[in-house]
Write a protein that holds these residues in place. Structure first.
Motif, PDB file in Angstrom:
ATOM      1  N   ASP A 224       0.741  -1.152   0.178  1.00 28.46           N
ATOM      2  CA  ASP A 224      -0.297  -0.020  -0.071  1.00 28.46           C
ATOM      3  C   ASP A 224       0.959   1.334  -0.023  1.00 28.46           C
ATOM      4  OD1 ASP A 224      -1.507   1.955   0.749  1.00 28.46           O
ATOM      5  OD2 ASP A 224      -2.893   1.002   1.880  1.00 28.46           O
ATOM      6  N   ASP A 227       0.571   3.589   3.106  1.00 28.22           N
ATOM      7  CA  ASP A 227       1.448   3.163   4.336  1.00 28.22           C
ATOM      8  C   ASP A 227       2.896   3.535   4.063  1.00 28.22           C
ATOM      9  OD1 ASP A 227      -1.265   2.317   5.090  1.00 28.22           O
ATOM     10  OD2 ASP A 227      -0.383   0.036   4.622  1.00 28.22           O
ATOM     11  N   ARG A 230       3.574   7.330   4.396  1.00 26.14           N
ATOM     12  CA  ARG A 230       3.159   7.757   5.946  1.00 26.14           C
ATOM     13  C   ARG A 230       4.430   7.356   6.680  1.00 26.14           C
ATOM     14  NH1 ARG A 230      -2.120   8.932   6.707  1.00 26.14           N
ATOM     15  NH2 ARG A 230      -3.300   8.342   4.892  1.00 26.14           N
ATOM     16  N   GLU A 231       5.075   6.161   6.239  1.00 25.72           N
ATOM     17  CA  GLU A 231       6.344   5.979   6.932  1.00 25.72           C
ATOM     18  C   GLU A 231       7.320   6.946   6.733  1.00 25.72           C
ATOM     19  OE1 GLU A 231       7.929   1.778   6.446  1.00 25.72           O
ATOM     20  OE2 GLU A 231       9.924   2.520   7.202  1.00 25.72           O
TER      21      GLU A 231
END
Ligand code: TMP
Ligand code: ASP
Length: 247
Positions: A224, A227, A230-231
């Motif tokens: 994804d 994700d 975001r990391e």
């Protein structure tokens, strides 16, 4: 206050708007759209626009501070909109590689992951219909895309930007594999770093594991992308996007 005017251009991940009553600036709006393989693969990635806007604002300004290479950013209007100098975009994409990946492996039959002995700087003609073919200064000169001195500046600037970017990502536990930058001309003919520097236009691998932390996750269906981005946001800013928005 800068008020959004008419849309001037819609790209694959951004829209460019005029500024009402101001002909020397534009507003760059970051969309949640992700594309790959020149738009053949498309999807919406939750919060991508906001994450890339934040990363670009931080990273491009950091790079300019460290290198002295000026950029087009003027003001972050909100979490997805940046006021920028209006430029004539030079149709030359400048790619710097520290590790072989992507088209470099395809074109030259090299193994992904080969560490290059020194940064490789390449030029591509920015053209969707032609699929961004690789070029040299010869083509830029003959077809009037950029002057010789501009091509020389791009190479010099790209090397400086690369050194700053390698250090930046390294302290976050990430190896900078490659990235693409673009430049634009002011009406006076000065060159500014333009477009964006975000994980859309970089390859980033976690140090040690070589886990991909960039748009290859989307290109190759490795997970994804929201994700992953975001990391990266968390690594850069030390908090999650939601916490940051509430602060
Ligand atoms: P490549 O391996 O496909 O030539 O791409 C090298 C790097 O430049 C990779 O991080 C992706 C980025 N890039 C773009 O963001 N847009 C482009 O149009 C091109 C040619 C490369
Ligand atoms: N930048 C191009 C696109 O968005 C190519 C790629 O990233 O694979 O389609």
């Amino acid at each position: 206050m800068s008020v959004k005017g008419a849309q001037l251009h819609e790209g694959k991940s951004k829209q460019i708007f005029a500024v009402e009553g101001d002909d020397s600036h534009v507003i760059m709006h970051y969309k949640d759209d992700a594309t790959a393989f020149n738009g053949v693969k498309k999807d919406t990635v939750v919060d991508k626009g906001e994450i890339n806007a934040a990363i670009n604002w931080h990273l491009m300004n950091h790079v300019s501070d460290v290198t002295g290479i000026p950029n087009h950013l003027v003001k972050a209007l909100d979490s997805r909109n940046h006021l920028c100098h209006k430029l004539e975009i030079v149709p030359v994409e400048v790619v710097v590689r520290n590790i072989a990946a992507g088209s470099c492996c395809r074109r030259f039959g090299r193994e992904e992951g080969e560490v290059l002995p020194f940064p490789m700087i390449e030029f591509f003609y920015k053209s969707d219909p032609l699929d961004d073919p690789p070029i040299s200064a010869v083509h830029a000169r003959a077809f009037g895309w950029a002057h010789d001195w501009e091509m020389a500046y791009f190479e010099f600037a790209a090397a400086k930007v690369n050194a700053a970017m390698v250090d930046f990502w390294s302290t976050l536990g990430v190896d900078l594999v490659d990235f693409k930058i673009e430049f634009g001309r002011t009406p006076e003919g000065h060159l500014l770093l333009a477009d964006e520097i975000s994980p859309d236009g970089c390859r980033l691998w976690e140090k040690g594991t070589k886990r991909k932390l960039d748009k290859d996750v989307f290109r190759r269906d490795l997970g994804d992308l929201s994700d992953t981005y975001r990391e990266l946001y968390q690594r850069i800013f030390g908090h999650t996007l939601a916490e940051g928005s509430q602060a």
